[in-house]
Design a protein around this motif. Structure first.
Motif, PDB file in Angstrom:
ATOM      1  N   THR A 160     -11.069 -25.186-114.583  1.00 44.85           N
ATOM      2  CA  THR A 160     -11.074 -23.929-115.340  1.00 44.85           C
ATOM      3  C   THR A 160     -12.204 -23.934-116.365  1.00 44.85           C
ATOM      4  O   THR A 160     -12.790 -22.884-116.634  1.00 44.85           O
ATOM      5  N   GLU A 161     -12.548 -25.104-116.908  1.00 42.66           N
ATOM      6  CA  GLU A 161     -13.664 -25.182-117.863  1.00 42.66           C
ATOM      7  C   GLU A 161     -14.983 -24.794-117.193  1.00 42.66           C
ATOM      8  O   GLU A 161     -15.805 -24.083-117.781  1.00 42.66           O
ATOM      9  N   GLU A 162     -15.181 -25.249-115.946  1.00 43.89           N
ATOM     10  CA  GLU A 162     -16.395 -24.870-115.205  1.00 43.89           C
ATOM     11  C   GLU A 162     -16.427 -23.364-114.973  1.00 43.89           C
ATOM     12  O   GLU A 162     -17.477 -22.730-115.134  1.00 43.89           O
ATOM     13  N   VAL A 163     -15.281 -22.805-114.607  1.00 47.86           N
ATOM     14  CA  VAL A 163     -15.221 -21.359-114.356  1.00 47.86           C
ATOM     15  C   VAL A 163     -15.539 -20.597-115.642  1.00 47.86           C
ATOM     16  O   VAL A 163     -16.304 -19.628-115.616  1.00 47.86           O
ATOM     17  N   TRP A 164     -14.984 -21.004-116.772  1.00 44.93           N
ATOM     18  CA  TRP A 164     -15.303 -20.354-118.054  1.00 44.93           C
ATOM     19  C   TRP A 164     -16.808 -20.429-118.330  1.00 44.93           C
ATOM     20  O   TRP A 164     -17.406 -19.438-118.774  1.00 44.93           O
ATOM     21  N   ASP A 165     -17.415 -21.579-118.053  1.00 50.51           N
ATOM     22  CA  ASP A 165     -18.864 -21.719-118.245  1.00 50.51           C
ATOM     23  C   ASP A 165     -19.631 -20.746-117.354  1.00 50.51           C
ATOM     24  O   ASP A 165     -20.588 -20.112-117.790  1.00 50.51           O
TER      25      ASP A 165
END
Length: 171
Positions: A6-11
């Motif tokens: 999810t952190e990658e998607v937010w980025d």
């Protein structure tokens, strides 16, 4: 490909510009509310700035295009209308970017009071919200029209530098 975090998607979503104000991203605007997994499906919840925002469909397309570009195949976008979006959700960095772009950001703290804050200002004898000019910083500004270049902005002008500018209305 392995599933992105999810952190990658937010980025990745932080790279998606708002179509009406391309200097800020959809995450800085605060309209991406949640990124989660439901099994193999990536779910992104988006709250439009208001229910009739004409840019909502374009934003959804841009979010989908960015995630597909990154290899996401199983994706669902959710439109989340409650709680309604508020200008309080705009990131502080985005407020600075708006100023540099020539748009006065919403006056902080005025959205929380909504209509009652506006009514209190009228009762106190104030006909104009104190909006600083994004060009020269002067507080000597006046509203020209409730409607600016987009429905979420009002037209103002500075009485010092005489420049017109948009003010991002508090919602």
């Amino acid at each position: 490909m392995t599933s992105p975090t999810t952190e990658e998607v937010w980025d990745w979503l932080s790279e998606v510009p708002d179509p009406e104000i391309p200097v800020i991203s959809v995450t800085e605007l605060g309209i991406v509310r949640e990124v989660r997994r439901e099994g193999d499906t990536l779910v992104v919840a988006v709250t439009p700035t208001y229910s009739g925002c004409p840019a909502t469909a374009v934003i959804d397309l841009e979010i989908e295009a960015k995630l597909r570009e990154k290899g996401v195949t199983d994706l669902r976008l959710e439109r989340r209308l409650s709680p309604p979006w508020t200008t309080d959700w705009i990131a502080s960095e985005a407020r600075d970017k708006l100023r540099r772009y020539g748009i006065a950001p919403p006056v902080e703290g005025t959205a929380s009071g909504g209509l009652m804050a506006a009514r209190a200002a009228r009762l106190a004898g104030s006909s104009n919200l104190s909006v600083a000019c994004p060009r020269c910083g002067s507080a000597r500004t006046e509203k020209v029209s409730q409607y600016g270049s987009t429905p979420c902005k009002a037209a103002y002008r500075c009485t010092d530098c005489l420049e017109p500018f948009d003010y991002f209305k508090c919602i």
